[in-house]
Design a protein around this motif. Structure first.
Motif, PDB file in Angstrom:
ATOM      1  N   ILE A  13     -55.021   0.364  39.073  1.00  0.00           N
ATOM      2  CA  ILE A  13     -54.652  -0.766  40.106  1.00  0.00           C
ATOM      3  C   ILE A  13     -56.007  -1.504  40.588  1.00  0.00           C
ATOM      4  CG2 ILE A  13     -54.055  -0.937  42.478  1.00  0.00           C
ATOM      5  CD1 ILE A  13     -51.643  -0.423  40.646  1.00  0.00           C
ATOM      6  N   VAL A  14     -57.153  -0.488  40.844  1.00  0.00           N
ATOM      7  CA  VAL A  14     -58.360  -1.306  41.134  1.00  0.00           C
ATOM      8  C   VAL A  14     -58.799  -2.234  40.094  1.00  0.00           C
ATOM      9  CG1 VAL A  14     -60.851  -0.613  41.883  1.00  0.00           C
ATOM     10  CG2 VAL A  14     -58.947   0.713  42.745  1.00  0.00           C
ATOM     11  N   LEU A  15     -58.979  -1.947  38.831  1.00  0.00           N
ATOM     12  CA  LEU A  15     -59.230  -2.797  37.743  1.00  0.00           C
ATOM     13  C   LEU A  15     -58.477  -3.931  37.198  1.00  0.00           C
ATOM     14  CD1 LEU A  15     -61.318   0.144  35.882  1.00  0.00           C
ATOM     15  CD2 LEU A  15     -62.328  -1.714  37.463  1.00  0.00           C
ATOM     16  N   LEU A  16     -57.053  -3.841  37.953  1.00  0.00           N
ATOM     17  CA  LEU A  16     -56.214  -4.744  37.154  1.00  0.00           C
ATOM     18  C   LEU A  16     -56.875  -6.290  37.336  1.00  0.00           C
ATOM     19  CD1 LEU A  16     -53.543  -5.019  36.031  1.00  0.00           C
ATOM     20  CD2 LEU A  16     -52.704  -5.272  38.252  1.00  0.00           C
ATOM     21  N   ILE A  17     -57.308  -6.381  38.365  1.00  0.00           N
ATOM     22  CA  ILE A  17     -57.576  -8.157  38.736  1.00  0.00           C
ATOM     23  C   ILE A  17     -59.110  -8.274  38.052  1.00  0.00           C
ATOM     24  CG2 ILE A  17     -58.295  -9.686  40.464  1.00  0.00           C
ATOM     25  CD1 ILE A  17     -55.287  -9.246  40.270  1.00  0.00           C
ATOM     26  N   PRO A  18     -60.199  -7.605  38.504  1.00  0.00           N
ATOM     27  CA  PRO A  18     -61.499  -7.957  37.770  1.00  0.00           C
ATOM     28  C   PRO A  18     -61.545  -7.783  36.333  1.00  0.00           C
ATOM     29  CG  PRO A  18     -61.658  -6.100  39.267  1.00  0.00           C
ATOM     30  CD  PRO A  18     -60.285  -6.326  39.266  1.00  0.00           C
ATOM     31  N   THR A  19     -60.865  -6.783  35.623  1.00  0.00           N
ATOM     32  CA  THR A  19     -61.122  -6.507  34.070  1.00  0.00           C
ATOM     33  C   THR A  19     -59.762  -6.168  33.658  1.00  0.00           C
ATOM     34  OG1 THR A  19     -61.867  -3.979  34.601  1.00  0.00           O
ATOM     35  CG2 THR A  19     -63.549  -5.883  34.497  1.00  0.00           C
ATOM     36  N   LEU A  20     -59.134  -7.010  33.158  1.00  0.00           N
ATOM     37  CA  LEU A  20     -57.886  -6.553  32.665  1.00  0.00           C
ATOM     38  C   LEU A  20     -57.884  -5.944  31.549  1.00  0.00           C
ATOM     39  CD1 LEU A  20     -55.166  -7.744  33.405  1.00  0.00           C
ATOM     40  CD2 LEU A  20     -55.253  -9.537  31.761  1.00  0.00           C
ATOM     41  N   GLY A  21     -58.767  -6.140  30.605  1.00  0.00           N
ATOM     42  CA  GLY A  21     -59.022  -5.266  29.259  1.00  0.00           C
ATOM     43  C   GLY A  21     -59.111  -3.741  29.602  1.00  0.00           C
ATOM     44  N   ILE A  22     -60.027  -3.469  30.574  1.00  0.00           N
ATOM     45  CA  ILE A  22     -60.192  -1.963  30.683  1.00  0.00           C
ATOM     46  C   ILE A  22     -58.945  -1.326  31.599  1.00  0.00           C
ATOM     47  CG2 ILE A  22     -61.850  -0.391  32.221  1.00  0.00           C
ATOM     48  CD1 ILE A  22     -63.904  -2.335  31.641  1.00  0.00           C
ATOM     49  N   SER A  23     -58.287  -2.130  32.431  1.00  0.00           N
ATOM     50  CA  SER A  23     -57.340  -1.706  33.178  1.00  0.00           C
ATOM     51  C   SER A  23     -56.049  -1.309  32.001  1.00  0.00           C
ATOM     52  CB  SER A  23     -56.711  -2.450  33.927  1.00  0.00           C
ATOM     53  OG  SER A  23     -56.270  -3.790  33.539  1.00  0.00           O
ATOM     54  N   PHE A  24     -55.617  -2.265  30.980  1.00  0.00           N
ATOM     55  CA  PHE A  24     -54.845  -2.009  30.054  1.00  0.00           C
ATOM     56  C   PHE A  24     -54.937  -0.686  29.313  1.00  0.00           C
ATOM     57  CE2 PHE A  24     -53.282  -6.439  30.314  1.00  0.00           C
ATOM     58  CZ  PHE A  24     -52.012  -6.109  30.987  1.00  0.00           C
ATOM     59  N   ILE A  25     -56.521  -0.572  29.063  1.00  0.00           N
ATOM     60  CA  ILE A  25     -56.833   0.738  28.277  1.00  0.00           C
ATOM     61  C   ILE A  25     -56.500   1.814  29.209  1.00  0.00           C
ATOM     62  CG2 ILE A  25     -58.750   2.034  27.370  1.00  0.00           C
ATOM     63  CD1 ILE A  25     -59.957  -0.682  26.497  1.00  0.00           C
ATOM     64  N   LEU A  26     -56.836   1.837  30.430  1.00  0.00           N
ATOM     65  CA  LEU A  26     -56.407   2.850  31.223  1.00  0.00           C
ATOM     66  C   LEU A  26     -54.944   3.343  31.298  1.00  0.00           C
ATOM     67  CD1 LEU A  26     -58.950   2.717  34.251  1.00  0.00           C
ATOM     68  CD2 LEU A  26     -58.871   4.287  32.470  1.00  0.00           C
ATOM     69  N   LEU A  27     -53.988   2.221  31.194  1.00  0.00           N
ATOM     70  CA  LEU A  27     -52.849   2.128  31.306  1.00  0.00           C
ATOM     71  C   LEU A  27     -52.292   2.750  29.913  1.00  0.00           C
ATOM     72  CD1 LEU A  27     -50.124   1.732  32.999  1.00  0.00           C
ATOM     73  CD2 LEU A  27     -50.123  -0.604  31.932  1.00  0.00           C
ATOM     74  N   PHE A  28     -52.789   2.303  29.189  1.00  0.00           N
ATOM     75  CA  PHE A  28     -52.422   3.054  27.796  1.00  0.00           C
ATOM     76  C   PHE A  28     -52.676   4.632  27.696  1.00  0.00           C
ATOM     77  CE2 PHE A  28     -53.393   4.210  23.275  1.00  0.00           C
ATOM     78  CZ  PHE A  28     -52.171   3.984  22.779  1.00  0.00           C
ATOM     79  N   ILE A  29     -53.926   4.950  28.218  1.00  0.00           N
ATOM     80  CA  ILE A  29     -54.215   6.266  28.219  1.00  0.00           C
ATOM     81  C   ILE A  29     -53.196   7.223  29.040  1.00  0.00           C
ATOM     82  CG2 ILE A  29     -56.002   8.061  28.860  1.00  0.00           C
ATOM     83  CD1 ILE A  29     -58.062   6.053  28.332  1.00  0.00           C
ATOM     84  N   TYR A  30     -53.010   6.561  30.247  1.00  0.00           N
ATOM     85  CA  TYR A  30     -51.992   7.213  31.219  1.00  0.00           C
ATOM     86  C   TYR A  30     -50.534   7.171  30.570  1.00  0.00           C
ATOM     87  CZ  TYR A  30     -48.668   7.824  35.345  1.00  0.00           C
ATOM     88  OH  TYR A  30     -47.890   8.108  35.957  1.00  0.00           O
ATOM     89  N   LEU A  31     -50.179   6.476  29.929  1.00  0.00           N
ATOM     90  CA  LEU A  31     -48.886   6.566  29.298  1.00  0.00           C
ATOM     91  C   LEU A  31     -48.594   7.469  28.224  1.00  0.00           C
ATOM     92  CD1 LEU A  31     -47.608   2.655  29.698  1.00  0.00           C
ATOM     93  CD2 LEU A  31     -46.772   4.531  30.896  1.00  0.00           C
ATOM     94  N   PHE A  32     -49.804   7.341  27.380  1.00  0.00           N
ATOM     95  CA  PHE A  32     -49.920   8.089  26.145  1.00  0.00           C
ATOM     96  C   PHE A  32     -49.734   9.659  26.658  1.00  0.00           C
ATOM     97  CE2 PHE A  32     -51.765  10.427  22.852  1.00  0.00           C
ATOM     98  CZ  PHE A  32     -51.291   9.945  21.495  1.00  0.00           C
ATOM     99  N   LYS A  33     -50.604   9.856  27.811  1.00  0.00           N
ATOM    100  CA  LYS A  33     -50.707  11.290  28.011  1.00  0.00           C
ATOM    101  C   LYS A  33     -49.157  11.570  28.771  1.00  0.00           C
ATOM    102  CE  LYS A  33     -53.218  14.156  31.341  1.00  0.00           C
ATOM    103  NZ  LYS A  33     -51.898  14.717  31.805  1.00  0.00           N
ATOM    104  N   TYR A  34     -48.672  10.730  29.542  1.00  0.00           N
ATOM    105  CA  TYR A  34     -47.227  11.082  30.099  1.00  0.00           C
ATOM    106  C   TYR A  34     -46.079  11.348  28.888  1.00  0.00           C
ATOM    107  CZ  TYR A  34     -43.288  10.643  33.120  1.00  0.00           C
ATOM    108  OH  TYR A  34     -42.195  10.812  34.024  1.00  0.00           O
ATOM    109  N   PHE A  35     -46.221  10.514  28.074  1.00  0.00           N
ATOM    110  CA  PHE A  35     -44.859  10.601  26.935  1.00  0.00           C
ATOM    111  C   PHE A  35     -45.342  11.519  25.855  1.00  0.00           C
ATOM    112  CE2 PHE A  35     -43.929   6.348  28.832  1.00  0.00           C
ATOM    113  CZ  PHE A  35     -42.559   6.829  29.205  1.00  0.00           C
TER     114      PHE A  35
END
Length: 108
Positions: A44-66
């Motif tokens: 959430i914090v990195l969504l606006i300033p750095t879109l690429g890093i935020s998508f990497i974090l989202l991918f890690i979260y979803l990968f860990k969840y599923f």
């Protein structure tokens, strides 16, 4: 007359806890551990300033969840938190759904 939804939710939680204690049943609820919460907050914090890093974090979260091997759960009656395997969690959920799906005939 105002309806307090928070009080109703708290009462439902207390009734569920009492049913688990009195019936000596194991009622589990899936929880997010601290790593999941931190990954989501950083996303959430990195969504606006750095879109690429935020998508990497989202991918890690979803990968860990599923695709994670363990699930973090909480026992409702004692509030103990622990990890169980994903296969055990799926068995628990299917057994719980079978109990909730059973229909009962009411004689009126």
């Amino acid at each position: 007359m105002a309806f307090d939804s928070l009080a109703a939710l708290q009462r439902m939680r207390q009734m569920e806890q009492q049913a688990a204690i009195n019936g000596n049943k194991l009622i589990l609820k899936r929880m997010n551990d601290k790593i999941d919460i931190w990954l989501f907050v950083l996303w959430i914090v990195l969504l606006i300033p750095t879109l690429g890093i935020s998508f990497i974090l989202l991918f890690i979260y979803l990968f860990k969840y599923f695709f994670g091997k363990k699930v973090y759960v909480q026992d409702i009656s004692t509030y103990d938190k622990f990890y169980i395997t994903k296969a055990d969690w799926k068995k628990y959920r299917t057994n719980n759904k079978k109990k909730n799906v059973e229909t009962r005939k009411l004689d009126i």
